[in-house]
Design a protein around this motif. Structure first.
Motif, PDB file in Angstrom:
ATOM      1  N   LEU A   1       0.786  -1.097   0.051  1.00 17.64           N
ATOM      2  CA  LEU A   1       0.034   0.130  -0.212  1.00 17.64           C
ATOM      3  C   LEU A   1       0.829   1.315  -0.163  1.00 17.64           C
ATOM      4  CD1 LEU A   1      -2.871  -0.969   2.615  1.00 17.64           C
ATOM      5  CD2 LEU A   1      -3.356  -0.696  -0.094  1.00 17.64           C
ATOM      6  N   THR A   2       1.998   1.273   0.678  1.00 16.46           N
ATOM      7  CA  THR A   2       2.901   2.537   0.775  1.00 16.46           C
ATOM      8  C   THR A   2       4.125   2.347   0.001  1.00 16.46           C
ATOM      9  OG1 THR A   2       3.842   1.450   2.673  1.00 16.46           O
ATOM     10  CG2 THR A   2       1.969   2.809   2.943  1.00 16.46           C
ATOM     11  N   SER A   3       4.318   1.291  -0.933  1.00 20.27           N
ATOM     12  CA  SER A   3       5.695   1.097  -1.443  1.00 20.27           C
ATOM     13  C   SER A   3       5.274   1.097  -3.109  1.00 20.27           C
ATOM     14  CB  SER A   3       6.568  -0.040  -1.063  1.00 20.27           C
ATOM     15  OG  SER A   3       5.640  -1.250  -1.360  1.00 20.27           O
ATOM     16  N   GLY A   4       6.328   1.104  -3.757  1.00 13.84           N
ATOM     17  CA  GLY A   4       6.371   0.807  -5.291  1.00 13.84           C
ATOM     18  C   GLY A   4       6.025   2.003  -6.033  1.00 13.84           C
ATOM     19  N   ALA A   5       5.632   1.718  -7.300  1.00 10.53           N
ATOM     20  CA  ALA A   5       5.201   3.029  -8.208  1.00 10.53           C
ATOM     21  C   ALA A   5       3.661   3.655  -7.768  1.00 10.53           C
ATOM     22  CB  ALA A   5       5.212   2.490  -9.487  1.00 10.53           C
ATOM     23  N   PRO A   6       3.365   4.712  -8.168  1.00  6.46           N
ATOM     24  CA  PRO A   6       2.286   5.401  -7.772  1.00  6.46           C
ATOM     25  C   PRO A   6       1.127   4.485  -8.482  1.00  6.46           C
ATOM     26  CG  PRO A   6       3.952   7.056  -8.527  1.00  6.46           C
ATOM     27  CD  PRO A   6       4.341   5.740  -8.539  1.00  6.46           C
ATOM     28  N   THR A   7      -0.114   4.581  -7.986  1.00  5.42           N
ATOM     29  CA  THR A   7      -1.301   3.988  -8.303  1.00  5.42           C
ATOM     30  C   THR A   7      -2.292   5.147  -8.872  1.00  5.42           C
ATOM     31  OG1 THR A   7      -1.038   2.180  -6.881  1.00  5.42           O
ATOM     32  CG2 THR A   7      -3.346   2.437  -8.053  1.00  5.42           C
ATOM     33  N   LYS A   8      -2.764   5.007 -10.094  1.00  9.46           N
ATOM     34  CA  LYS A   8      -3.776   6.034 -10.824  1.00  9.46           C
ATOM     35  C   LYS A   8      -5.095   5.749 -10.096  1.00  9.46           C
ATOM     36  CE  LYS A   8      -5.482   7.860 -15.099  1.00  9.46           C
ATOM     37  NZ  LYS A   8      -6.612   8.518 -14.455  1.00  9.46           N
ATOM     38  N   CYS A   9      -5.825   6.747  -9.739  1.00 10.37           N
ATOM     39  CA  CYS A   9      -7.169   6.794  -9.203  1.00 10.37           C
ATOM     40  C   CYS A   9      -8.093   6.104 -10.336  1.00 10.37           C
ATOM     41  CB  CYS A   9      -7.927   8.116  -8.809  1.00 10.37           C
ATOM     42  SG  CYS A   9      -9.452   8.099  -8.776  1.00 10.37           S
TER      43      CYS A   9
ATOM     44  N   ALA B   1      -1.153   3.536  -3.191  1.00 13.65           N
ATOM     45  CA  ALA B   1      -2.356   3.083  -3.024  1.00 13.65           C
ATOM     46  C   ALA B   1      -3.278   3.274  -1.763  1.00 13.65           C
ATOM     47  CB  ALA B   1      -2.140   1.302  -3.293  1.00 13.65           C
ATOM     48  N   GLN B   2      -2.504   3.652  -0.793  1.00 11.42           N
ATOM     49  CA  GLN B   2      -3.126   3.955   0.510  1.00 11.42           C
ATOM     50  C   GLN B   2      -3.911   5.345   0.253  1.00 11.42           C
ATOM     51  OE1 GLN B   2      -0.011   4.581   3.428  1.00 11.42           O
ATOM     52  NE2 GLN B   2      -1.027   6.218   4.515  1.00 11.42           N
TER      53      GLN B   2
ATOM     54  N   ALA C   1     -13.245  -2.192  -2.085  1.00 12.60           N
ATOM     55  CA  ALA C   1     -12.451  -3.350  -2.092  1.00 12.60           C
ATOM     56  C   ALA C   1     -12.698  -4.017  -3.322  1.00 12.60           C
ATOM     57  CB  ALA C   1     -13.482  -4.270  -1.009  1.00 12.60           C
ATOM     58  N   GLU C   2     -13.474  -3.986  -4.000  1.00 17.05           N
ATOM     59  CA  GLU C   2     -13.457  -4.736  -5.441  1.00 17.05           C
ATOM     60  C   GLU C   2     -12.322  -3.949  -6.377  1.00 17.05           C
ATOM     61  OE1 GLU C   2     -15.021  -7.367  -6.537  1.00 17.05           O
ATOM     62  OE2 GLU C   2     -15.881  -7.388  -4.622  1.00 17.05           O
ATOM     63  N   TRP C   3     -12.107  -2.834  -6.102  1.00 14.96           N
ATOM     64  CA  TRP C   3     -11.051  -2.112  -6.842  1.00 14.96           C
ATOM     65  C   TRP C   3      -9.678  -2.680  -6.388  1.00 14.96           C
ATOM     66  CZ3 TRP C   3      -7.366   1.289  -5.001  1.00 14.96           C
ATOM     67  CH2 TRP C   3      -6.503   1.957  -5.922  1.00 14.96           C
ATOM     68  N   VAL C   4      -9.466  -2.843  -5.079  1.00 15.98           N
ATOM     69  CA  VAL C   4      -8.229  -3.118  -4.519  1.00 15.98           C
ATOM     70  C   VAL C   4      -7.879  -4.444  -5.110  1.00 15.98           C
ATOM     71  CG1 VAL C   4      -7.038  -3.863  -2.245  1.00 15.98           C
ATOM     72  CG2 VAL C   4      -8.367  -1.779  -2.311  1.00 15.98           C
ATOM     73  N   LYS C   5      -8.620  -5.337  -5.006  1.00 15.71           N
ATOM     74  CA  LYS C   5      -8.592  -6.797  -5.806  1.00 15.71           C
ATOM     75  C   LYS C   5      -7.932  -6.824  -7.225  1.00 15.71           C
ATOM     76  CE  LYS C   5     -12.492  -8.808  -3.488  1.00 15.71           C
ATOM     77  NZ  LYS C   5     -13.761  -9.583  -3.887  1.00 15.71           N
ATOM     78  N   THR C   6      -8.032  -5.612  -7.894  1.00 13.42           N
ATOM     79  CA  THR C   6      -7.664  -5.519  -9.131  1.00 13.42           C
ATOM     80  C   THR C   6      -6.174  -4.957  -9.131  1.00 13.42           C
ATOM     81  OG1 THR C   6      -8.303  -3.133  -9.815  1.00 13.42           O
ATOM     82  CG2 THR C   6      -9.881  -4.971 -10.133  1.00 13.42           C
ATOM     83  N   VAL C   7      -5.757  -4.153  -8.051  1.00 11.39           N
ATOM     84  CA  VAL C   7      -4.272  -3.781  -7.808  1.00 11.39           C
ATOM     85  C   VAL C   7      -3.406  -4.523  -6.896  1.00 11.39           C
ATOM     86  CG1 VAL C   7      -5.121  -1.434  -8.951  1.00 11.39           C
ATOM     87  CG2 VAL C   7      -4.985  -2.023  -6.411  1.00 11.39           C
ATOM     88  N   GLU C   8      -4.050  -5.190  -5.976  1.00  4.79           N
ATOM     89  CA  GLU C   8      -3.329  -6.076  -4.916  1.00  4.79           C
ATOM     90  C   GLU C   8      -2.460  -6.924  -5.780  1.00  4.79           C
ATOM     91  OE1 GLU C   8      -4.271  -7.989  -0.740  1.00  4.79           O
ATOM     92  OE2 GLU C   8      -5.591  -8.310  -2.498  1.00  4.79           O
ATOM     93  N   PRO C   9      -1.006  -6.986  -5.203  1.00  3.00           N
ATOM     94  CA  PRO C   9      -0.324  -8.115  -5.590  1.00  3.00           C
ATOM     95  C   PRO C   9      -0.636  -9.398  -5.409  1.00  3.00           C
ATOM     96  CG  PRO C   9       1.109  -6.027  -4.731  1.00  3.00           C
ATOM     97  CD  PRO C   9      -0.426  -6.055  -4.424  1.00  3.00           C
ATOM     98  N   GLU C  10      -0.318 -10.373  -6.078  1.00  6.12           N
ATOM     99  CA  GLU C  10      -0.888 -11.730  -5.789  1.00  6.12           C
ATOM    100  C   GLU C  10      -0.148 -12.222  -4.386  1.00  6.12           C
ATOM    101  OE1 GLU C  10      -1.086 -15.113  -8.358  1.00  6.12           O
ATOM    102  OE2 GLU C  10      -1.619 -13.872  -9.960  1.00  6.12           O
ATOM    103  N   GLU C  11       1.033 -11.956  -4.246  1.00  4.80           N
ATOM    104  CA  GLU C  11       1.709 -12.212  -3.099  1.00  4.80           C
ATOM    105  C   GLU C  11       1.144 -11.645  -1.705  1.00  4.80           C
ATOM    106  OE1 GLU C  11       4.254  -9.089  -4.591  1.00  4.80           O
ATOM    107  OE2 GLU C  11       3.353 -10.706  -5.473  1.00  4.80           O
ATOM    108  N   ALA C  12       0.368 -10.782  -1.894  1.00  6.19           N
ATOM    109  CA  ALA C  12      -0.557 -10.150  -0.784  1.00  6.19           C
ATOM    110  C   ALA C  12      -1.588 -10.586  -0.306  1.00  6.19           C
ATOM    111  CB  ALA C  12      -0.481  -8.581  -0.967  1.00  6.19           C
ATOM    112  N   GLN C  13      -2.086 -11.467  -1.285  1.00  7.33           N
ATOM    113  CA  GLN C  13      -3.317 -12.017  -1.033  1.00  7.33           C
ATOM    114  C   GLN C  13      -3.528 -13.092  -0.265  1.00  7.33           C
ATOM    115  OE1 GLN C  13      -5.412 -12.369  -4.740  1.00  7.33           O
ATOM    116  NE2 GLN C  13      -5.025 -10.637  -5.402  1.00  7.33           N
TER     117      GLN C  13
END
Length: 67
Positions: free
Chosen positions: A17-25, A36-37, A55-67
């Protein structure tokens, strides 16, 4: 528990949520981009998205290893 405490604790559970590249709205005409946070907060505050929709949107951007 306040929002700041929640996010501080969330960094330990969901570091993506707080690392990596910026996420677009994902809102169609919005140009907001941030960690993402902050996009999650933005979706609630500026676009009035419900938690379930976020929550539905988060599912589309959350890395697989975080699930």
């Amino acid at each position: 528990m306040g929002a700041a405490s929640y996010w501080t604790n969330g960094e330990n559970q969901w570091p993506w949520l707080t690392s990596g590249a910026p996420t677009k709205c994902p809102a169609p005409t919005c140009q907001y981009e941030n960690k993402a946070q902050h996009v999650i907060t933005h979706l609630n505050d500026k676009h009035k998205w419900a938690r379930e929709r976020i929550a539905e949107w988060v599912k589309t951007v959350e890395p697989e290893e975080a699930q």
